[in-house]
Design a protein around this motif. Sequence first.
Motif, PDB file in Angstrom:
ATOM      1  N   HIS A 118      50.002  34.193  50.036  1.00  0.00           N
ATOM      2  CA  HIS A 118      51.309  34.372  49.408  1.00  0.00           C
ATOM      3  C   HIS A 118      51.381  35.511  48.393  1.00  0.00           C
ATOM      4  CE1 HIS A 118      53.196  30.803  51.172  1.00  0.00           C
ATOM      5  NE2 HIS A 118      52.031  30.194  51.000  1.00  0.00           N
ATOM      6  N   LEU A 119      50.264  35.813  47.707  1.00  0.00           N
ATOM      7  CA  LEU A 119      50.326  36.813  46.640  1.00  0.00           C
ATOM      8  C   LEU A 119      49.844  38.198  47.054  1.00  0.00           C
ATOM      9  CD1 LEU A 119      49.285  34.998  43.338  1.00  0.00           C
ATOM     10  CD2 LEU A 119      51.571  35.431  44.264  1.00  0.00           C
ATOM     11  N   LEU A 120      48.797  38.270  47.875  1.00  0.00           N
ATOM     12  CA  LEU A 120      48.226  39.580  48.189  1.00  0.00           C
ATOM     13  C   LEU A 120      49.207  40.562  48.825  1.00  0.00           C
ATOM     14  CD1 LEU A 120      44.507  39.190  49.310  1.00  0.00           C
ATOM     15  CD2 LEU A 120      45.474  39.768  47.083  1.00  0.00           C
ATOM     16  N   PRO A 121      50.194  40.120  49.609  1.00  0.00           N
ATOM     17  CA  PRO A 121      51.152  41.093  50.119  1.00  0.00           C
ATOM     18  C   PRO A 121      51.961  41.781  49.026  1.00  0.00           C
ATOM     19  CG  PRO A 121      51.242  39.087  51.414  1.00  0.00           C
ATOM     20  CD  PRO A 121      50.398  38.773  50.207  1.00  0.00           C
ATOM     21  N   HIS A 122      52.061  41.147  47.852  1.00  0.00           N
ATOM     22  CA  HIS A 122      52.933  41.651  46.800  1.00  0.00           C
ATOM     23  C   HIS A 122      52.191  42.121  45.552  1.00  0.00           C
ATOM     24  CE1 HIS A 122      55.794  39.561  49.339  1.00  0.00           C
ATOM     25  NE2 HIS A 122      55.222  38.415  49.070  1.00  0.00           N
ATOM     26  N   CYS A 123      50.969  41.631  45.344  1.00  0.00           N
ATOM     27  CA  CYS A 123      50.255  41.870  44.088  1.00  0.00           C
ATOM     28  C   CYS A 123      48.845  42.378  44.334  1.00  0.00           C
ATOM     29  CB  CYS A 123      50.130  40.570  43.284  1.00  0.00           C
ATOM     30  SG  CYS A 123      51.654  39.859  42.742  1.00  0.00           S
ATOM     31  N   SER A 124      48.352  43.126  43.359  1.00  0.00           N
ATOM     32  CA  SER A 124      46.922  43.364  43.247  1.00  0.00           C
ATOM     33  C   SER A 124      46.373  42.315  42.284  1.00  0.00           C
ATOM     34  CB  SER A 124      46.633  44.758  42.702  1.00  0.00           C
ATOM     35  OG  SER A 124      46.974  45.746  43.641  1.00  0.00           O
ATOM     36  N   ILE A 125      45.325  41.630  42.688  1.00  0.00           N
ATOM     37  CA  ILE A 125      44.675  40.655  41.818  1.00  0.00           C
ATOM     38  C   ILE A 125      43.434  41.311  41.226  1.00  0.00           C
ATOM     39  CG2 ILE A 125      43.525  38.409  41.688  1.00  0.00           C
ATOM     40  CD1 ILE A 125      45.252  37.477  44.011  1.00  0.00           C
ATOM     41  N   LEU A 126      43.387  41.396  39.899  1.00  0.00           N
ATOM     42  CA  LEU A 126      42.257  42.034  39.229  1.00  0.00           C
ATOM     43  C   LEU A 126      41.194  41.023  38.834  1.00  0.00           C
ATOM     44  CD1 LEU A 126      44.881  43.904  38.767  1.00  0.00           C
ATOM     45  CD2 LEU A 126      43.495  44.977  36.997  1.00  0.00           C
ATOM     46  N   ALA A 127      41.619  39.798  38.554  1.00  0.00           N
ATOM     47  CA  ALA A 127      40.675  38.744  38.173  1.00  0.00           C
ATOM     48  C   ALA A 127      41.297  37.405  38.499  1.00  0.00           C
ATOM     49  CB  ALA A 127      40.328  38.823  36.686  1.00  0.00           C
ATOM     50  N   TRP A 128      40.436  36.450  38.827  1.00  0.00           N
ATOM     51  CA  TRP A 128      40.908  35.086  39.051  1.00  0.00           C
ATOM     52  C   TRP A 128      39.813  34.107  38.662  1.00  0.00           C
ATOM     53  CZ3 TRP A 128      38.065  32.148  42.523  1.00  0.00           C
ATOM     54  CH2 TRP A 128      37.282  32.852  43.447  1.00  0.00           C
ATOM     55  N   CYS A 129      40.233  32.939  38.227  1.00  0.00           N
ATOM     56  CA  CYS A 129      39.293  31.875  37.891  1.00  0.00           C
ATOM     57  C   CYS A 129      39.995  30.538  38.061  1.00  0.00           C
ATOM     58  CB  CYS A 129      38.787  32.026  36.458  1.00  0.00           C
ATOM     59  SG  CYS A 129      37.527  30.805  35.994  1.00  0.00           S
ATOM     60  N   LEU A 130      39.418  29.681  38.864  1.00  0.00           N
ATOM     61  CA  LEU A 130      39.938  28.336  39.058  1.00  0.00           C
ATOM     62  C   LEU A 130      39.029  27.357  38.326  1.00  0.00           C
ATOM     63  CD1 LEU A 130      40.739  28.385  42.895  1.00  0.00           C
ATOM     64  CD2 LEU A 130      42.064  29.337  40.982  1.00  0.00           C
ATOM     65  N   MET A 131      39.610  26.596  37.436  1.00  0.00           N
ATOM     66  CA  MET A 131      38.880  25.599  36.652  1.00  0.00           C
ATOM     67  C   MET A 131      39.317  24.206  37.085  1.00  0.00           C
ATOM     68  SD  MET A 131      36.980  27.345  34.483  1.00  0.00           S
ATOM     69  CE  MET A 131      36.757  26.442  32.949  1.00  0.00           C
ATOM     70  N   PRO A 132      38.553  23.176  36.755  1.00  0.00           N
ATOM     71  CA  PRO A 132      38.912  21.835  37.229  1.00  0.00           C
ATOM     72  C   PRO A 132      40.351  21.416  36.927  1.00  0.00           C
ATOM     73  CG  PRO A 132      36.693  21.812  36.359  1.00  0.00           C
ATOM     74  CD  PRO A 132      37.253  23.183  36.061  1.00  0.00           C
ATOM     75  N   ASN A 133      40.903  21.842  35.785  1.00  0.00           N
ATOM     76  CA  ASN A 133      42.267  21.411  35.459  1.00  0.00           C
ATOM     77  C   ASN A 133      43.232  22.551  35.158  1.00  0.00           C
ATOM     78  OD1 ASN A 133      41.420  22.204  32.916  1.00  0.00           O
ATOM     79  ND2 ASN A 133      42.172  20.365  31.877  1.00  0.00           N
ATOM     80  N   HIS A 134      42.832  23.790  35.470  1.00  0.00           N
ATOM     81  CA  HIS A 134      43.758  24.910  35.276  1.00  0.00           C
ATOM     82  C   HIS A 134      43.269  26.125  36.051  1.00  0.00           C
ATOM     83  CE1 HIS A 134      40.757  25.696  32.088  1.00  0.00           C
ATOM     84  NE2 HIS A 134      41.115  26.961  32.161  1.00  0.00           N
ATOM     85  N   PHE A 135      44.083  27.184  36.044  1.00  0.00           N
ATOM     86  CA  PHE A 135      43.691  28.431  36.708  1.00  0.00           C
ATOM     87  C   PHE A 135      44.190  29.624  35.915  1.00  0.00           C
ATOM     88  CE2 PHE A 135      47.888  27.523  38.542  1.00  0.00           C
ATOM     89  CZ  PHE A 135      48.514  28.768  38.464  1.00  0.00           C
ATOM     90  N   HIS A 136      43.513  30.762  36.106  1.00  0.00           N
ATOM     91  CA  HIS A 136      43.889  32.035  35.499  1.00  0.00           C
ATOM     92  C   HIS A 136      43.927  33.114  36.575  1.00  0.00           C
ATOM     93  CE1 HIS A 136      43.184  30.743  31.290  1.00  0.00           C
ATOM     94  NE2 HIS A 136      42.142  30.067  31.774  1.00  0.00           N
ATOM     95  N   LEU A 137      44.913  34.007  36.475  1.00  0.00           N
ATOM     96  CA  LEU A 137      44.993  35.170  37.346  1.00  0.00           C
ATOM     97  C   LEU A 137      45.362  36.381  36.510  1.00  0.00           C
ATOM     98  CD1 LEU A 137      47.294  33.637  40.119  1.00  0.00           C
ATOM     99  CD2 LEU A 137      44.812  33.861  40.253  1.00  0.00           C
ATOM    100  N   MET A 138      44.847  37.547  36.867  1.00  0.00           N
ATOM    101  CA  MET A 138      45.334  38.804  36.315  1.00  0.00           C
ATOM    102  C   MET A 138      45.928  39.587  37.478  1.00  0.00           C
ATOM    103  SD  MET A 138      43.452  41.917  34.208  1.00  0.00           S
ATOM    104  CE  MET A 138      43.100  40.947  32.746  1.00  0.00           C
ATOM    105  N   LEU A 139      47.220  39.936  37.359  1.00  0.00           N
ATOM    106  CA  LEU A 139      47.962  40.517  38.468  1.00  0.00           C
ATOM    107  C   LEU A 139      48.655  41.812  38.079  1.00  0.00           C
ATOM    108  CD1 LEU A 139      49.946  37.349  39.675  1.00  0.00           C
ATOM    109  CD2 LEU A 139      47.704  38.099  40.470  1.00  0.00           C
ATOM    110  N   ARG A 140      48.909  42.634  39.085  1.00  0.00           N
ATOM    111  CA  ARG A 140      49.823  43.762  38.942  1.00  0.00           C
ATOM    112  C   ARG A 140      50.615  43.881  40.238  1.00  0.00           C
ATOM    113  NH1 ARG A 140      48.137  50.069  38.358  1.00  0.00           N
ATOM    114  NH2 ARG A 140      48.051  49.884  40.629  1.00  0.00           N
ATOM    115  N   LEU A 141      51.921  44.093  40.116  1.00  0.00           N
ATOM    116  CA  LEU A 141      52.737  44.313  41.307  1.00  0.00           C
ATOM    117  C   LEU A 141      52.220  45.515  42.081  1.00  0.00           C
ATOM    118  CD1 LEU A 141      56.524  43.958  40.358  1.00  0.00           C
ATOM    119  CD2 LEU A 141      55.088  42.342  41.601  1.00  0.00           C
ATOM    120  N   LYS A 142      52.217  45.391  43.384  1.00  0.00           N
ATOM    121  CA  LYS A 142      51.907  46.552  44.208  1.00  0.00           C
ATOM    122  C   LYS A 142      53.099  47.489  44.231  1.00  0.00           C
ATOM    123  CE  LYS A 142      48.504  44.412  47.276  1.00  0.00           C
ATOM    124  NZ  LYS A 142      48.167  44.019  48.666  1.00  0.00           N
ATOM    125  N   ASP A 143      52.857  48.753  44.565  1.00  0.00           N
ATOM    126  CA  ASP A 143      53.968  49.676  44.743  1.00  0.00           C
ATOM    127  C   ASP A 143      54.921  49.106  45.774  1.00  0.00           C
ATOM    128  OD1 ASP A 143      52.887  51.436  42.941  1.00  0.00           O
ATOM    129  OD2 ASP A 143      51.824  52.586  44.470  1.00  0.00           O
TER     130      ASP A 143
END
Length: 225
Positions: free
Chosen positions: A38-63
């Motif tokens: 769902h995200l890769l077609p629209h975003c560049s993901i620079l970092a991601w981390c999935l934790m037992p009760n939460h998640f983090h993403l660092m994103l930038r819109l693609k051109d």
Amino acid sequence: MYFAPDQLYHVYNQGNNKQRIFYTRDNYLFFLSKLQRHLLPHCSILAWCLMPNHFHLMLRLKDAPSYSSDSKYSPGDYKHDVNPIYSPGDYKQDVHSHPVSKDEMSKRVSKEMATILRSYTRAINNQENRTGSLFRERTKAVCITCTDGVAKNWYMINGVTVIKVETPERQYPQICYRYILNNPVAALLVTRAEDWEFSSARDVMGLREGTLIDREVIKEYGLTF
């Protein structure tokens, strides 16, 4: 959520009442496959981390590219046809397409993020024989490079832009990047970031060829770990 062009965003959410959101390894992989789908077609993901009760993403819109109105995605839902930690993506775009504005791109990312969380919640509710919300109501998307009031990470003192972090000499994108990747260590889940399978730490350290992160954009911002 709004994503301004050419800015980095820290996107995160946690379990409702801080409850667990990942129960098994397959749950983590399922969530990652949804990010890929769902995200890769629209975003560049620079970092991601999935934790037992939460998640983090660092994103930038693609051109803003051209997307077809009838583009199709695979892999299949909850079948792990593609493992996004190890395998390339499987987004397919039709030949006949039309231009998409960056405002539309932002709306699509918000919509796709909501789709990810809704469908993941349905799967976990079914797995755990539970009902109700799994995540907190609002997913946060904090701009970590904006200086124009889009986000509150920056403020003005006597006409000077000041970054809102505890130690002003640190650059916020770099600190946020390391914060995301070191999250499992800070939570005492592991002693080294690379020991946690469900983050991009192994990928940026060259220990795994993960396909979610955009290494060129990471290099563009000079982010290191």
